[in-house]
Design an enzyme around this catalytic site. Structure first.
Site, PDB file in Angstrom:
ATOM      1  N   LYS A  96       0.870  -1.180   0.000  1.00  0.00           N
ATOM      2  CA  LYS A  96       0.000   0.000   0.000  1.00  0.00           C
ATOM      3  C   LYS A  96       0.903   1.225   0.000  1.00  0.00           C
ATOM      4  CE  LYS A  96      -4.100  -1.866   2.103  1.00  0.00           C
ATOM      5  NZ  LYS A  96      -3.713  -3.229   1.698  1.00  0.00           N
ATOM      6  N   ASP A 130      -1.708  -2.161  -4.153  1.00  0.00           N
ATOM      7  CA  ASP A 130      -3.114  -2.137  -3.714  1.00  0.00           C
ATOM      8  C   ASP A 130      -3.707  -0.751  -3.908  1.00  0.00           C
ATOM      9  OD1 ASP A 130      -2.701  -4.709  -2.842  1.00  0.00           O
ATOM     10  OD2 ASP A 130      -2.938  -4.276  -0.709  1.00  0.00           O
ATOM     11  N   MET A 131      -5.032  -0.700  -4.080  1.00  0.00           N
ATOM     12  CA  MET A 131      -5.687   0.605  -4.165  1.00  0.00           C
ATOM     13  C   MET A 131      -6.394   0.879  -2.847  1.00  0.00           C
ATOM     14  SD  MET A 131      -5.840   3.201  -5.973  1.00  0.00           S
ATOM     15  CE  MET A 131      -5.492   2.852  -7.683  1.00  0.00           C
ATOM     16  N   ARG A 180      -5.184  -5.684 -11.455  1.00  0.00           N
ATOM     17  CA  ARG A 180      -6.023  -6.566 -10.617  1.00  0.00           C
ATOM     18  C   ARG A 180      -7.347  -5.825 -10.430  1.00  0.00           C
ATOM     19  NH1 ARG A 180      -4.491  -6.215  -4.561  1.00  0.00           N
ATOM     20  NH2 ARG A 180      -2.711  -7.536  -5.076  1.00  0.00           N
ATOM     21  N   GLY A 184     -13.815  -3.320  -4.349  1.00  0.00           N
ATOM     22  CA  GLY A 184     -13.517  -2.100  -3.576  1.00  0.00           C
ATOM     23  C   GLY A 184     -13.968  -2.275  -2.137  1.00  0.00           C
ATOM     24  N   ALA A 185     -13.096  -1.873  -1.189  1.00  0.00           N
ATOM     25  CA  ALA A 185     -13.333  -2.207   0.221  1.00  0.00           C
ATOM     26  C   ALA A 185     -13.477  -1.011   1.151  1.00  0.00           C
ATOM     27  CB  ALA A 185     -12.189  -3.091   0.718  1.00  0.00           C
ATOM     28  N   THR A 222     -11.749 -11.728  -6.564  1.00  0.00           N
ATOM     29  CA  THR A 222     -13.118 -11.804  -6.035  1.00  0.00           C
ATOM     30  C   THR A 222     -13.361 -13.184  -5.432  1.00  0.00           C
ATOM     31  OG1 THR A 222     -15.464 -11.553  -6.603  1.00  0.00           O
ATOM     32  CG2 THR A 222     -14.083 -12.559  -8.295  1.00  0.00           C
ATOM     33  N   HIS A 223     -14.346 -13.242  -4.519  1.00  0.00           N
ATOM     34  CA  HIS A 223     -14.801 -14.544  -4.013  1.00  0.00           C
ATOM     35  C   HIS A 223     -16.197 -14.831  -4.526  1.00  0.00           C
ATOM     36  CE1 HIS A 223     -12.220 -12.506  -1.012  1.00  0.00           C
ATOM     37  NE2 HIS A 223     -11.526 -13.597  -1.233  1.00  0.00           N
ATOM     38  N   ARG A 278     -11.807  -4.893   7.878  1.00  0.00           N
ATOM     39  CA  ARG A 278     -12.414  -4.800   6.533  1.00  0.00           C
ATOM     40  C   ARG A 278     -12.971  -6.157   6.109  1.00  0.00           C
ATOM     41  NH1 ARG A 278      -8.124  -1.259   5.411  1.00  0.00           N
ATOM     42  NH2 ARG A 278      -6.919  -2.828   4.311  1.00  0.00           N
ATOM     43  N   ARG A 279     -12.267  -7.230   6.487  1.00  0.00           N
ATOM     44  CA  ARG A 279     -12.767  -8.580   6.137  1.00  0.00           C
ATOM     45  C   ARG A 279     -14.066  -8.880   6.903  1.00  0.00           C
ATOM     46  NH1 ARG A 279      -8.876  -7.383   3.429  1.00  0.00           N
ATOM     47  NH2 ARG A 279     -10.667  -6.599   2.319  1.00  0.00           N
TER      48      ARG A 279
HETATM   49  P1  FDA Z   1     -18.662 -10.069  -2.224  1.00  0.00           P
HETATM   50  O1  FDA Z   1     -18.256  -9.208  -1.071  1.00  0.00           O
HETATM   51  O2  FDA Z   1     -19.934  -9.779  -2.908  1.00  0.00           O
HETATM   52  O3  FDA Z   1     -18.644 -11.568  -1.747  1.00  0.00           O
HETATM   53  C1  FDA Z   1     -18.914 -12.664  -2.589  1.00  0.00           C
HETATM   54  C2  FDA Z   1     -19.017 -13.926  -1.789  1.00  0.00           C
HETATM   55  O4  FDA Z   1     -17.800 -14.187  -1.104  1.00  0.00           O
HETATM   56  C3  FDA Z   1     -20.111 -13.872  -0.726  1.00  0.00           C
HETATM   57  O5  FDA Z   1     -20.699 -15.135  -0.666  1.00  0.00           O
HETATM   58  C4  FDA Z   1     -19.369 -13.596   0.536  1.00  0.00           C
HETATM   59  O6  FDA Z   1     -20.036 -14.176   1.627  1.00  0.00           O
HETATM   60  C5  FDA Z   1     -18.010 -14.241   0.291  1.00  0.00           C
HETATM   61  N1  FDA Z   1     -17.011 -13.409   0.959  1.00  0.00           N
HETATM   62  C6  FDA Z   1     -16.556 -12.198   0.576  1.00  0.00           C
HETATM   63  N2  FDA Z   1     -15.685 -11.697   1.473  1.00  0.00           N
HETATM   64  C7  FDA Z   1     -15.590 -12.621   2.424  1.00  0.00           C
HETATM   65  C8  FDA Z   1     -14.857 -12.707   3.630  1.00  0.00           C
HETATM   66  N3  FDA Z   1     -14.068 -11.717   4.047  1.00  0.00           N
HETATM   67  N4  FDA Z   1     -15.016 -13.836   4.370  1.00  0.00           N
HETATM   68  C9  FDA Z   1     -15.801 -14.846   3.957  1.00  0.00           C
HETATM   69  N5  FDA Z   1     -16.538 -14.819   2.838  1.00  0.00           N
HETATM   70  C10 FDA Z   1     -16.436 -13.737   2.089  1.00  0.00           C
HETATM   71  N6  FDA Z   1     -10.034  -3.914  -2.105  1.00  0.00           N
HETATM   72  C11 FDA Z   1      -9.539  -2.657  -2.290  1.00  0.00           C
HETATM   73  O7  FDA Z   1     -10.276  -1.683  -2.090  1.00  0.00           O
HETATM   74  N7  FDA Z   1      -8.248  -2.481  -2.699  1.00  0.00           N
HETATM   75  C12 FDA Z   1      -7.415  -3.524  -2.969  1.00  0.00           C
HETATM   76  O8  FDA Z   1      -6.259  -3.310  -3.347  1.00  0.00           O
HETATM   77  C13 FDA Z   1      -7.934  -4.845  -2.808  1.00  0.00           C
HETATM   78  N8  FDA Z   1      -7.166  -5.936  -3.060  1.00  0.00           N
HETATM   79  C14 FDA Z   1      -7.741  -7.180  -3.026  1.00  0.00           C
HETATM   80  C15 FDA Z   1      -6.975  -8.304  -3.389  1.00  0.00           C
HETATM   81  C16 FDA Z   1      -7.576  -9.545  -3.425  1.00  0.00           C
HETATM   82  C17 FDA Z   1      -6.755 -10.730  -3.833  1.00  0.00           C
HETATM   83  C18 FDA Z   1      -8.950  -9.693  -3.081  1.00  0.00           C
HETATM   84  C19 FDA Z   1      -9.633 -11.024  -3.168  1.00  0.00           C
HETATM   85  C20 FDA Z   1      -9.674  -8.617  -2.677  1.00  0.00           C
HETATM   86  C21 FDA Z   1      -9.084  -7.356  -2.621  1.00  0.00           C
HETATM   87  N9  FDA Z   1      -9.804  -6.254  -2.182  1.00  0.00           N
HETATM   88  C22 FDA Z   1      -9.253  -5.002  -2.354  1.00  0.00           C
HETATM   89  C23 FDA Z   1     -11.113  -6.423  -1.481  1.00  0.00           C
HETATM   90  C24 FDA Z   1     -12.274  -6.325  -2.444  1.00  0.00           C
HETATM   91  O9  FDA Z   1     -12.397  -4.994  -2.896  1.00  0.00           O
HETATM   92  C25 FDA Z   1     -13.589  -6.749  -1.789  1.00  0.00           C
HETATM   93  O10 FDA Z   1     -13.857  -5.932  -0.696  1.00  0.00           O
HETATM   94  C26 FDA Z   1     -13.619  -8.195  -1.332  1.00  0.00           C
HETATM   95  O11 FDA Z   1     -12.918  -9.036  -2.200  1.00  0.00           O
HETATM   96  C27 FDA Z   1     -15.074  -8.689  -1.260  1.00  0.00           C
HETATM   97  O12 FDA Z   1     -15.652  -8.659  -2.529  1.00  0.00           O
HETATM   98  P2  FDA Z   1     -15.991  -9.981  -3.387  1.00  0.00           P
HETATM   99  O13 FDA Z   1     -15.630  -9.683  -4.799  1.00  0.00           O
HETATM  100  O14 FDA Z   1     -15.329 -11.145  -2.818  1.00  0.00           O
HETATM  101  O15 FDA Z   1     -17.560 -10.071  -3.388  1.00  0.00           O
END
Ligand code: FDA
Length: 297
Positions: A96, A130-131, A180, A184-185, A222-223, A278-279
């Protein structure tokens, strides 16, 4: 409501200090954080490499307040680059820019980053930048561009919730800069970020298609299986999925069984509190899971 409360708490420095030094830190975090030391992250990395999964090591820590702290952060990441090289790990590093002094000036941050970019390129790995919150996007992309043109081994991160992201992706694709894509978090105002989950998801799908069509070495972070469908007809050797260590482990195994390239983001270090919160905000149901681990000791 719970989500915004958790995000609000993630920014309280007093609570952060208390949590990070508390005896419950380890049981609280071990599912999502590799450990406090580089050796813990290396052990996780080896294990996932054996399962044909790559890694990105993230030394946890956010905004620093002096160039000494920024240089110390850089030295920590340099140690992980050396470990990747000497132990032949299949891993990149994620950083970061606020850890590298971005709040102290763009020039200072750039200067601090150069030795890392050089070491990462020489080691045959890559720096993934990272952003963070939207106020940092212009400066972060500017630095990533400069590093790309000077060294070539960086990856930018774009957040699908930002209204500006399509334009950013088109430009990064045109310059051949790897991206990547994540949802967004951070908590952002409606003027800069899409307010609803549906809008963010449909923007994610659109941006993923743009990256798969004309991006270089794109990563879909993404998950969310619905988002992964954006890549269902893409050549599996031309992109990777990225997921967080400890999140949806069954899905991780399924993707590798199906022959997808997968990279896990592996955080380590003692400054775990904002990352961990955040998680929790992304999936408040995790609070219950975490509480059980603590009670079990
Ligand atoms: P979404 O939140 O809609 O979740 C989809 C599914 O996955 C749901 O079923 C959910 O329950 C499950 N899930 C998601 N998060 C979970 C968790 N913590 N525990 C258990 N289950 C979960 N953000 C950012 O702003 N800057 C960045 O640089 C990055 N870098 C980054 C790297 C990588 C490798 C990942 C995977 C993510 C990031 N992020 C990030 C975070 C990203 O912006 C986002 O907040 C999370 O990935 C959650 O979004 P999903 O796409 O997973 O979808």
């Amino acid at each position: 409501m719970l989500r915004s409360t958790l995000l609000f708490l993630s920014q309280r420095p007093g609570l952060r200090r208390w949590m990070e030094t508390s005896p419950i830190a380890e049981p609280l975090t071990h599912r999502f954080v590799a450990g406090q030391e580089l050796e813990d992250a290396v052990a996780v990395c080896r294990k996932v490499n054996e399962e044909r999964i790559e890694a990105s090591l993230d030394h946890l820590g956010e905004n620093v307040h002096s160039m000494e702290e920024a240089a110390a952060s850089r030295d920590q990441v340099l140690r992980s680059v050396r470990a990747i090289e000497s132990q032949k790990l299949r891993a990149t590093v994620s950083i970061k820019l606020t850890q590298f002094g971005l709040d102290l000036g763009t020039e200072a941050c750039r200067h601090n980053l150069q030795p890392l970019a050089e070491a990462a390129c020489n080691a045959g790995t890559r720096v993934e930048v990272d952003m963070e919150a939207s106020e940092y996007v212009n400066r972060t992309l500017q630095i990533v561009r400069e590093l790309h043109h000077e060294y070539g081994c960086v990856r930018a991160v774009i957040q699908a919730y930002l209204r500006r992201s399509e334009e950013d992706i088109r430009q990064l694709n045109a310059e051949g800069i790897p991206v990547r894509l994540c949802k967004g978090a951070y908590q952002e105002p409606d003027e800069v970020a899409l307010p609803s989950r549906d809008e963010i998801d449909s923007n994610y799908m659109k941006l993923a298609a743009l990256l798969l069509e004309s991006g270089v070495d794109p990563a879909l972070a993404t998950h969310d299986e619905a988002m992964m469908k954006a890549a269902s007809t893409a050549d599996r050797t031309k992109f990777e999925f990225q997921m967080l260590y400890g999140v949806r482990r069954e899905l991780q195994r399924k993707l590798t069984r199906e022959g997808y390239r997968l990279r896990l983001y592996v955080p380590y270090g003692d400054a775990w509190y904002p990352y961990f919160m955040r998680r929790m905000a992304e999936r408040p149901a995790n609070l219950w899971f975490v509480a059980q681990s603590v009670l079990r000791g």
